[in-house]
Design an enzyme around this catalytic site. Structure first.
Site, PDB file in Angstrom:
ATOM      1  N   ASN A  10       0.851  -1.185   0.000  1.00  0.00           N
ATOM      2  CA  ASN A  10       0.000   0.000   0.000  1.00  0.00           C
ATOM      3  C   ASN A  10       0.888   1.236   0.000  1.00  0.00           C
ATOM      4  O   ASN A  10       1.472   1.592   1.018  1.00  0.00           O
ATOM      5  CB  ASN A  10      -0.913  -0.019   1.228  1.00  0.00           C
ATOM      6  CG  ASN A  10      -1.792   1.218   1.329  1.00  0.00           C
ATOM      7  OD1 ASN A  10      -1.938   1.964   0.361  1.00  0.00           O
ATOM      8  ND2 ASN A  10      -2.382   1.438   2.486  1.00  0.00           N
ATOM      9  N   LYS A  12       0.022   4.228  -0.248  1.00  0.00           N
ATOM     10  CA  LYS A  12      -0.675   5.373   0.357  1.00  0.00           C
ATOM     11  C   LYS A  12      -0.543   6.600  -0.565  1.00  0.00           C
ATOM     12  O   LYS A  12      -0.508   6.456  -1.775  1.00  0.00           O
ATOM     13  CB  LYS A  12      -0.180   5.613   1.781  1.00  0.00           C
ATOM     14  CG  LYS A  12      -0.315   4.357   2.649  1.00  0.00           C
ATOM     15  CD  LYS A  12      -0.075   4.604   4.096  1.00  0.00           C
ATOM     16  CE  LYS A  12      -0.242   3.300   4.874  1.00  0.00           C
ATOM     17  NZ  LYS A  12      -0.085   3.509   6.326  1.00  0.00           N
ATOM     18  N   HIS A  95      -9.460   0.421   5.281  1.00  0.00           N
ATOM     19  CA  HIS A  95      -8.169   0.770   5.875  1.00  0.00           C
ATOM     20  C   HIS A  95      -8.372   1.718   7.049  1.00  0.00           C
ATOM     21  O   HIS A  95      -9.255   2.585   7.031  1.00  0.00           O
ATOM     22  CB  HIS A  95      -7.247   1.408   4.832  1.00  0.00           C
ATOM     23  CG  HIS A  95      -5.820   1.485   5.271  1.00  0.00           C
ATOM     24  ND1 HIS A  95      -5.371   2.482   6.115  1.00  0.00           N
ATOM     25  CD2 HIS A  95      -4.758   0.677   5.030  1.00  0.00           C
ATOM     26  CE1 HIS A  95      -4.077   2.299   6.350  1.00  0.00           C
ATOM     27  NE2 HIS A  95      -3.678   1.213   5.705  1.00  0.00           N
ATOM     28  N   GLU A  97      -6.916   4.271   8.016  1.00  0.00           N
ATOM     29  CA  GLU A  97      -6.855   5.700   7.703  1.00  0.00           C
ATOM     30  C   GLU A  97      -8.150   6.187   7.074  1.00  0.00           C
ATOM     31  O   GLU A  97      -8.566   7.331   7.294  1.00  0.00           O
ATOM     32  CB  GLU A  97      -5.645   5.967   6.803  1.00  0.00           C
ATOM     33  CG  GLU A  97      -4.336   5.786   7.555  1.00  0.00           C
ATOM     34  CD  GLU A  97      -3.145   5.511   6.657  1.00  0.00           C
ATOM     35  OE1 GLU A  97      -2.065   5.274   7.213  1.00  0.00           O
ATOM     36  OE2 GLU A  97      -3.298   5.513   5.411  1.00  0.00           O
ATOM     37  N   GLU A 167      -4.872  -5.069  11.019  1.00  0.00           N
ATOM     38  CA  GLU A 167      -4.027  -3.891  11.247  1.00  0.00           C
ATOM     39  C   GLU A 167      -4.075  -3.502  12.713  1.00  0.00           C
ATOM     40  O   GLU A 167      -5.053  -2.901  13.156  1.00  0.00           O
ATOM     41  CB  GLU A 167      -4.568  -2.678  10.491  1.00  0.00           C
ATOM     42  CG  GLU A 167      -4.538  -2.682   9.007  1.00  0.00           C
ATOM     43  CD  GLU A 167      -5.002  -1.316   8.513  1.00  0.00           C
ATOM     44  OE1 GLU A 167      -4.147  -0.520   8.122  1.00  0.00           O
ATOM     45  OE2 GLU A 167      -6.210  -1.047   8.556  1.00  0.00           O
ATOM     46  N   GLY A 173       3.320   3.143  11.846  1.00  0.00           N
ATOM     47  CA  GLY A 173       4.057   4.402  11.855  1.00  0.00           C
ATOM     48  C   GLY A 173       4.435   4.905  13.234  1.00  0.00           C
ATOM     49  O   GLY A 173       4.814   6.063  13.384  1.00  0.00           O
ATOM     50  N   SER A 213       2.972  -2.552  10.065  1.00  0.00           N
ATOM     51  CA  SER A 213       4.323  -2.060   9.788  1.00  0.00           C
ATOM     52  C   SER A 213       5.330  -3.191   9.610  1.00  0.00           C
ATOM     53  O   SER A 213       6.414  -3.181  10.198  1.00  0.00           O
ATOM     54  CB  SER A 213       4.786  -1.105  10.905  1.00  0.00           C
ATOM     55  OG  SER A 213       4.013   0.063  10.911  1.00  0.00           O
TER      56      SER A 213
END
Length: 250
Positions: A10, A12, A95, A97, A167, A173, A213
């Site tokens: 991904n 992003k 996702h 986000e 996730e 991050g 990650s």
């Protein structure tokens, strides 16, 4: 464990023609194991470009998002039909986000997932908990809630092509990460829940990915975990180490 190891990248909201060309050519020039399926998810303007650059039979392209309509007055949104027309075969839904920054509800994620499947796309459906939810001991509750909305919308026979990244949002991050055993434990619980709702054979067919990650150094630690069927990779997919992740099961 599902038979074909899955690695999604991904990108992003990152990348340019130059950087994407470097990433794809690095993969093209690598010996990708035949038992690995790779999906590259660049920003929407680069879907066709990425698909055209790709020369590997077991590498495909996916979109990072789509809208649950075929066409219409939805400025700025991307139709699954346009995703397919660009040469992509996959789309990411749910996702963290999208849920956090764009307030996408479980029900809206489910609607997008169903519509994408109905239009012939394969789906990477993300679930997972925040740091506060983890501290409150609600990891499995959150995963079940997010899954239940999709279970209501998507028929059991449409689940096996899904890839399902777990996730741990708190690990994205932040420098924090779940251990391989942590991932295995929650993946096993997720599969158990899917079996209770969709049947054992369907639960076994769904690939459950780790999406916290992952990087080239840590990926081999997940090699022998029975319920970790691959990775959805964020930042590391933009780096040469992405190939190391792809080869981490060899």
């Amino acid at each position: 464990m599902a038979s074909t190891f899955f690695v999604g990248g991904n990108f992003k909201m990152n990348g340019s023609k130059a950087s994407i060309k470097t990433i794809v050519e690095n993969i093209n020039n690598s010996s990708i194991p035949s038992n690995v399926e790779v999906v590259l998810c660049p920003p929407a303007p680069y879907l066709s470009y990425t698909a055209d650059l790709n020369k590997q039979a077991n590498v495909q392209v996916g979109a990072q998002n789509c809208y649950p309509k075929a066409s219409g007055a939805f400025t700025g949104e991307v139709s699954p039909l346009a995703v397919k027309d660009s040469g992509a075969e996959w789309v990411i839904t749910g996702h963290s986000e999208r849920r956090q920054y764009f307030n996408e509800s479980d029900e809206f994620v489910a609607e997008k997932t169903k519509f994408a499947i109905d239009q012939g796309l394969k789906v990477i459906l993300c679930i997972g908990e925040s740091i506060d939810e983890k501290k409150a001991g609600k990891t499995l509750d959150v995963c079940k809630r997010e899954l239940s909305a999709v279970i209501k919308a998507v028929a059991p026979e449409d689940w096996p092509p899904l890839s399902l990244p777990y996730e741990p949002v708190w690990a994205i991050g932040t420098g924090l990460a779940a251990t391989a055993q942590d991932a295995q434990d929650i993946h096993a619980e997720i599969r158990k829940y899917l079996a209770s709702q969709l049947g054992e054979s369907t639960a076994q067919a769904v690939r459950i990915l780790y999406g916290g990650s992952a990087n080239g150094k840590d990926a081999p630690e997940f090699k022998d975990k029975a319920d970790v069927d691959g990775f959805l990779v964020g930042g590391a997919s933009l780096k040469p180490e992405f190939v190391d992740i792809i080869k981490s099961r060899t």
